[in-house]
Design a protein around this motif. Structure first.
Motif, short mmCIF file in Angstrom:
data_model
loop_
_atom_site.label_atom_id
_atom_site.label_comp_id
_atom_site.label_asym_id
_atom_site.label_seq_id
_atom_site.Cartn_x
_atom_site.Cartn_y
_atom_site.Cartn_z
N PRO A 32 -33.26 -71.30 -21.24
CA PRO A 32 -32.20 -71.84 -20.39
C PRO A 32 -30.99 -70.92 -20.26
O PRO A 32 -30.30 -70.95 -19.23
CB PRO A 32 -31.82 -73.14 -21.11
CG PRO A 32 -33.06 -73.55 -21.83
CD PRO A 32 -33.69 -72.27 -22.27
N TRP A 33 -30.74 -70.08 -21.25
CA TRP A 33 -29.59 -69.17 -21.17
C TRP A 33 -29.83 -67.99 -20.25
O TRP A 33 -28.91 -67.28 -19.86
CB TRP A 33 -29.21 -68.64 -22.56
CG TRP A 33 -30.33 -67.90 -23.27
CD1 TRP A 33 -31.16 -68.39 -24.20
CD2 TRP A 33 -30.69 -66.52 -23.09
NE1 TRP A 33 -32.05 -67.42 -24.64
CE2 TRP A 33 -31.77 -66.27 -23.97
CE3 TRP A 33 -30.22 -65.48 -22.29
CZ2 TRP A 33 -32.39 -65.02 -24.06
CZ3 TRP A 33 -30.84 -64.24 -22.37
CH2 TRP A 33 -31.90 -64.01 -23.25
N GLY A 34 -31.12 -67.73 -19.89
CA GLY A 34 -31.45 -66.60 -19.04
C GLY A 34 -32.82 -66.06 -19.36
O GLY A 34 -33.74 -66.81 -19.73
N SER A 35 -32.99 -64.75 -19.27
CA SER A 35 -34.28 -64.13 -19.54
C SER A 35 -34.09 -62.68 -19.94
O SER A 35 -33.03 -62.08 -19.70
CB SER A 35 -35.20 -64.23 -18.31
OG SER A 35 -34.58 -63.63 -17.18
N ALA A 36 -35.12 -62.12 -20.56
CA ALA A 36 -35.13 -60.72 -20.96
C ALA A 36 -36.52 -60.17 -20.72
O ALA A 36 -37.52 -60.91 -20.78
CB ALA A 36 -34.72 -60.57 -22.42
N GLN A 37 -36.60 -58.86 -20.44
CA GLN A 37 -37.90 -58.26 -20.13
C GLN A 37 -37.93 -56.81 -20.58
O GLN A 37 -36.95 -56.08 -20.44
CB GLN A 37 -38.18 -58.34 -18.63
CG GLN A 37 -39.50 -57.71 -18.20
CD GLN A 37 -39.82 -57.94 -16.74
OE1 GLN A 37 -39.91 -59.09 -16.30
NE2 GLN A 37 -39.98 -56.86 -15.99
N ILE A 38 -39.08 -56.42 -21.14
CA ILE A 38 -39.38 -55.03 -21.46
C ILE A 38 -40.61 -54.63 -20.65
O ILE A 38 -41.63 -55.33 -20.68
CB ILE A 38 -39.63 -54.82 -22.96
CG1 ILE A 38 -38.39 -55.19 -23.77
CG2 ILE A 38 -40.03 -53.38 -23.24
CD1 ILE A 38 -38.60 -55.13 -25.27
N SER A 39 -40.52 -53.52 -19.92
CA SER A 39 -41.61 -53.05 -19.07
C SER A 39 -41.98 -51.62 -19.43
O SER A 39 -41.12 -50.83 -19.84
CB SER A 39 -41.21 -53.10 -17.58
OG SER A 39 -40.69 -54.35 -17.22
N ALA A 40 -43.24 -51.27 -19.26
CA ALA A 40 -43.71 -49.91 -19.47
C ALA A 40 -44.77 -49.61 -18.42
O ALA A 40 -45.50 -50.51 -17.96
CB ALA A 40 -44.27 -49.74 -20.88
N ALA A 41 -44.88 -48.34 -18.05
CA ALA A 41 -45.84 -47.95 -17.02
C ALA A 41 -46.38 -46.55 -17.29
O ALA A 41 -45.69 -45.70 -17.86
CB ALA A 41 -45.19 -47.99 -15.63
N VAL A 42 -47.62 -46.32 -16.86
CA VAL A 42 -48.26 -45.00 -16.90
C VAL A 42 -48.61 -44.63 -15.47
O VAL A 42 -49.20 -45.44 -14.73
CB VAL A 42 -49.52 -45.00 -17.78
CG1 VAL A 42 -50.21 -43.64 -17.73
CG2 VAL A 42 -49.17 -45.37 -19.22
N HIS A 43 -48.28 -43.40 -15.07
CA HIS A 43 -48.40 -42.97 -13.68
C HIS A 43 -49.07 -41.61 -13.63
O HIS A 43 -48.58 -40.64 -14.22
CB HIS A 43 -47.00 -42.90 -13.04
CG HIS A 43 -46.96 -42.38 -11.65
ND1 HIS A 43 -47.43 -43.07 -10.57
CD2 HIS A 43 -46.48 -41.20 -11.15
CE1 HIS A 43 -47.24 -42.36 -9.46
NE2 HIS A 43 -46.67 -41.22 -9.80
N GLU A 44 -50.21 -41.52 -12.94
CA GLU A 44 -50.95 -40.26 -12.85
C GLU A 44 -50.36 -39.34 -11.79
O GLU A 44 -50.00 -39.79 -10.70
CB GLU A 44 -52.42 -40.53 -12.53
CG GLU A 44 -53.27 -39.26 -12.48
CD GLU A 44 -54.65 -39.48 -11.91
OE1 GLU A 44 -55.61 -38.88 -12.42
OE2 GLU A 44 -54.78 -40.26 -10.94
N LEU A 45 -50.30 -38.04 -12.10
CA LEU A 45 -49.93 -37.02 -11.13
C LEU A 45 -51.10 -36.06 -11.00
O LEU A 45 -51.61 -35.53 -12.00
CB LEU A 45 -48.68 -36.24 -11.58
CG LEU A 45 -47.36 -37.00 -11.54
CD1 LEU A 45 -47.14 -37.75 -12.86
CD2 LEU A 45 -46.19 -36.05 -11.30
N ASN A 46 -51.54 -35.84 -9.78
CA ASN A 46 -52.68 -34.95 -9.54
C ASN A 46 -52.49 -34.21 -8.24
O ASN A 46 -51.61 -34.55 -7.44
CB ASN A 46 -53.98 -35.76 -9.52
CG ASN A 46 -53.98 -36.79 -8.40
OD1 ASN A 46 -54.05 -36.44 -7.22
ND2 ASN A 46 -53.88 -38.08 -8.76
N VAL A 47 -53.29 -33.18 -8.04
CA VAL A 47 -53.26 -32.42 -6.80
C VAL A 47 -54.68 -32.23 -6.31
O VAL A 47 -55.65 -32.58 -6.99
CB VAL A 47 -52.57 -31.05 -6.99
CG1 VAL A 47 -51.13 -31.23 -7.43
CG2 VAL A 47 -53.33 -30.21 -8.01
N GLY A 48 -54.81 -31.62 -5.13
CA GLY A 48 -56.13 -31.36 -4.58
C GLY A 48 -56.72 -30.08 -5.14
O GLY A 48 -56.25 -29.53 -6.14
N ASN A 49 -57.75 -29.61 -4.47
CA ASN A 49 -58.45 -28.42 -4.95
C ASN A 49 -57.65 -27.16 -4.68
O ASN A 49 -56.83 -27.09 -3.77
CB ASN A 49 -59.81 -28.31 -4.27
CG ASN A 49 -60.75 -29.42 -4.68
OD1 ASN A 49 -60.73 -29.84 -5.84
ND2 ASN A 49 -61.55 -29.91 -3.74
#
Length: 552
Positions: free
Chosen positions: A289-306
């Motif tokens: 009732p007082w509010g909310s809290a959140q912890i987030s994490a993410a993994v993101h791939e970086l790639n290129v072509g040939n």
């Protein structure tokens, strides 16, 4: 007697008519099924006739007008081309459909949100969070070029069932996401529309956990490409010169060295990223009732072509480059960026009913959009002038390809934001917000680009030269944004308000050339120490926006 005959005749006629009517076949009326109100999911829902599904239809109509002065109206400068607009307009239509059905596994829900809008004028007068990728075509013609855009967007289209969410929805990584802002200027993650599939588990006592697999396309900033270098160095008869004209595509790298260590060949790497691995997002959330809290994490791939071999004619620090004695080169190694974010939302009813405070911070390595430093100016090209005609253009890239090692060096970024919503009266409210963010490139990334392309007159320039010290290419940068609004709601679901926001973009250290002062971006001119140059450390601007909005 006359009256008596008339009455008897009428009775006879009615008797005959009744006899005929009794002989006619009767047709039973079809029962009418009236629309029934559904109270299970709150106000506004009704049963779809003939089903047990509850549906709510809602929508929005919005008009906005904004003012932001340009820095330069002179088309003779690089940043002055196309600038000079002081105002912008935006009209938006939104339709929401929310369908819910009770099942043995819980509620089955489908939600659709379709938007259509028209925007004109100042280049930063776009949708409220960031320039949307693939969302509109710019108007062409002498008067309208780049200033008129029409778009239609499938903003939401997802299904929820037994804890699963699948479809087009807001990223689960996000928390504050510009909830109280009109302009949507503050730094911070806000992928309002992405494609995903996620599962949310309710852990009890207000805790929930989510694992989400999300489309990486809406979280990318480009891998840096010294595109102009390849075009400039290409020989007139080079068969691949046309390919180089693709923005953020092929970029040259060394592929071989002679016995004395000099480069003997040049190859090319296609820097356009492919959809290979989705982004993975994990969230732990706590609601009370007082509010909310959140912890987030993410993994993101970086790639290129040939990688591909090709002819390259030019010089690098005095050494001739050609395609002789080239050795094959493997694929550029894939890298993995990551990001973390924490936020808290605090309800403040002891100040006034509805008052709320958000606090949020994020850090990203090779995943700049998760920190959201470039959310307001636009994140889908590597350098963006967030302020029309500004003398400084900040660079936003997730990584820089090292032309000597064929490896990507990841960029770092962080952001902090605070936002307060306060109700002066039930009809009058204000939001006050501010954020700070930085984007930093990996150590040595700028030096490597300058060493490779320096003498070609493009890229960061020759290390040690005045141009290298002063130009804005791959310079670490920061942003400060603050703002406030005043909104009047004379009746329910009607908002009439104004908002003002102050922006400042600058380099974290040193000075940069003022791109509005020709020939400030000319390496040959700048490197002649006898020539004067104009430099700056930052640029700032103010935007005001007015909005009339009706929700239903």
């Amino acid at each position: 007697m006359k009256t008596k005959r008339i009455l008897l005749g009428s009775v006879a006629v009615l008797g005959v008519s009744g006899a005929y009517a009794a002989d006619l076949p009767t047709k039973k009326a079809v029962p009418i099924e009236y629309v029934r109100i559904c109270t299970t999911y709150g106000a506004g829902f009704f049963y779809i006739p003939g089903t047990d599904t509850c549906l709510r239809l809602s929508g929005r109509a919005r008009f906005e007008y904004g003012v932001q002065g340009p820095y330069n109206r002179n088309p003779g400068t690089a940043t002055g081309v196309g600038s000079g607009d002081y105002s912008g307009y935006r009209g938006l239509a939104r339709i929401n459909l929310d369908a819910r059905t009770k099942t043995d596994y819980g509620t089955l829900r489908a939600f659709l949100r379709l938007e259509a809008a028209s925007r004109t004028g100042i280049p930063t007068f776009h949708s409220t969070t960031q320039i949307r990728i693939g969302n509109a075509y710019s108007g062409t013609g002498v008067d309208a070029f780049g200033r008129v855009q029409q778009y239609f967007n499938t903003d939401k289209a997802f299904v929820q069932f037994a804890g699963f969410t699948a479809g087009r929805a807001s990223s689960f990584f996000d928390f504050y996401a510009h909830d109280f802002e009109m302009i949507g200027a503050t730094a911070g993650s806000d992928a309002a529309s992405t494609n995903l599939v996620a599962y949310t588990a309710t852990l009890g006592n207000g805790f929930s956990a989510t694992l989400s697999m999300e489309d990486p396309s809406f979280r990318r900033t480009p891998i840096f490409s010294a595109q102009a270098a390849a075009v400039t160095a290409a020989a007139a008869g080079n068969s691949t010169a046309g390919i180089f004209a693709q923005t953020n595509s092929l970029t040259p790298i060394f592929v071989g060295y002679s016995a004395d260590g000099l480069p003997t060949g040049v190859g090319f790497v296609d820097l356009i990223e492919r959809n290979r691995m989705p982004d993975f997002v994990g969230v732990l959330r706590y609601d009370q009732p007082w509010g909310s809290a959140q912890i987030s994490a993410a993994v993101h791939e970086l790639n290129v072509g040939n990688a591909a071999l090709g002819t390259f004619v030019g010089t690098n620090l005095g050494a001739a480059l050609s395609n002789t004695n080239q050795r094959g080169i493997g694929r550029t190694p894939t890298e993995y960026g990551w990001a973390v974010q924490g936020g808290v939302k605090i309800n403040l009813p002891f100040i006034a009913p509805g008052d709320t405070l958000y606090l949020q911070g994020a850090y990203a390595n090779g995943a700049q959009l998760y920190a959201g430093v470039s959310a307001q100016p636009g994140s889908y090209i590597q350098a963006v002038a967030g302020i029309q005609g500004a003398g400084f253009t900040p660079f936003f890239t997730d990584a820089v390809l090292n032309p000597f090692t064929n490896k990507m060096a990841l960029s770092e970024s962080f952001s902090v934001v605070a936002s307060l919503l306060h109700y002066w009266t039930p009809q009058w409210r204000s939001a006050f917000y501010g954020s700070y963010g930085e984007n930093s490139f990996a150590a040595g990334a700028r030096f490597a680009q300058g060493s490779f392309f320096g003498l070609l007159g493009t890229g960061p320039g020759v290390p040690g030269s005045r141009y290298y010290q002063l130009n804005n290419i791959l310079r670490d940068n920061y942003q400060i944004i603050t703002g406030a609004s005043l909104i009047w709601s004379p009746v329910k679901d009607l908002d009439i308000g104004v908002e003002g926001a102050y922006f400042q973009y600058g380099v974290t250290s040193g000075r940069v050339l003022d791109l509005n002062k020709l020939p400030g971006q000319n390496p040959a001119y700048v490197n002649n120490l006898a020539n004067p140059v104009r430099t700056i450390t930052n640029v700032d601007a103010f935007q005001a926006r007015m909005r009339v909005q009706r929700d239903f």
